[in-house]
Design a protein around this motif. Sequence first.
Motif, PDB file in Angstrom:
ATOM      1  N   ASN A   1       0.854  -1.176   0.000  1.00 16.01           N
ATOM      2  CA  ASN A   1       0.000   0.000   0.000  1.00 16.01           C
ATOM      3  C   ASN A   1       0.897   1.235   0.000  1.00 16.01           C
ATOM      4  OD1 ASN A   1       0.963   0.201   2.593  1.00 16.01           O
ATOM      5  ND2 ASN A   1      -1.005  -0.123   3.608  1.00 16.01           N
TER       6      ASN A   1
ATOM      7  N   TYR B   1      -1.247   1.654  -7.645  1.00 13.81           N
ATOM      8  CA  TYR B   1       0.073   1.054  -7.570  1.00 13.81           C
ATOM      9  C   TYR B   1       1.066   1.687  -8.545  1.00 13.81           C
ATOM     10  CZ  TYR B   1      -2.685  -2.127  -4.880  1.00 13.81           C
ATOM     11  OH  TYR B   1      -3.544  -2.628  -3.947  1.00 13.81           O
TER      12      TYR B   1
ATOM     13  N   VAL C   1       3.582   3.858  -6.532  1.00 10.90           N
ATOM     14  CA  VAL C   1       4.332   3.222  -5.434  1.00 10.90           C
ATOM     15  C   VAL C   1       5.754   2.943  -5.861  1.00 10.90           C
ATOM     16  CG1 VAL C   1       4.457   1.189  -3.951  1.00 10.90           C
ATOM     17  CG2 VAL C   1       2.270   2.241  -4.422  1.00 10.90           C
TER      18      VAL C   1
END
Length: 193
Positions: A109, A190, A193
């Motif tokens: 996350n 994502y 990230v």
Amino acid sequence: MSKMNNKKMAMTVVAALSIIVPALVAVLIYSPYKISADYDWLRSIPAFNATINSMTAILLIAGAVMVKKGNIQGHKIAMSSALGLGVCFLLAYVLYHATVESVIFGDVNMDGVLDDQEALSVGTMRSVYLTILLSHILLSAAVVPFVLLAFYFAIAQEFDRHKKIVKFTWPIWLYVSVTGVIVYLLASPYYSV
């Protein structure tokens, strides 16, 4: 050139593109080697492609409505625009996967740590995501020759063959366009990230 030679050449082009396009995409996605290009705008290509998929879905629906209303010229414009967007999508997709590592859904996350509840939720969503992604990938490769044939039959004025092929090609193409947007929306957290 005779009509038979034109048809043979068209079928050869359709067959070649139907093999080359999915093979090129597969090589780019699974190749461990990427072209060195550190430009921030390359990372925005997935959002760009989701927009293209959205526009393609709208054009596919508009094209179907137009042909049912007898607006053949509008249908031609909508469907040709959808095909043009498909080519733009493919070029951008190839550029992205040639230069940027693929995103893996649900690895971490935003803070880099998953607690047990988050891991369960991500695991469930990953299954949903992978199911949609797999169907999207398989059908996007499978629909290429049928889209090309549908366009060929329309251009060649073989409208009976065109109508037969679009009965199953159109819904698959629409599904691929819509699921492309869904895949992007599910994976978008994502990308940063």
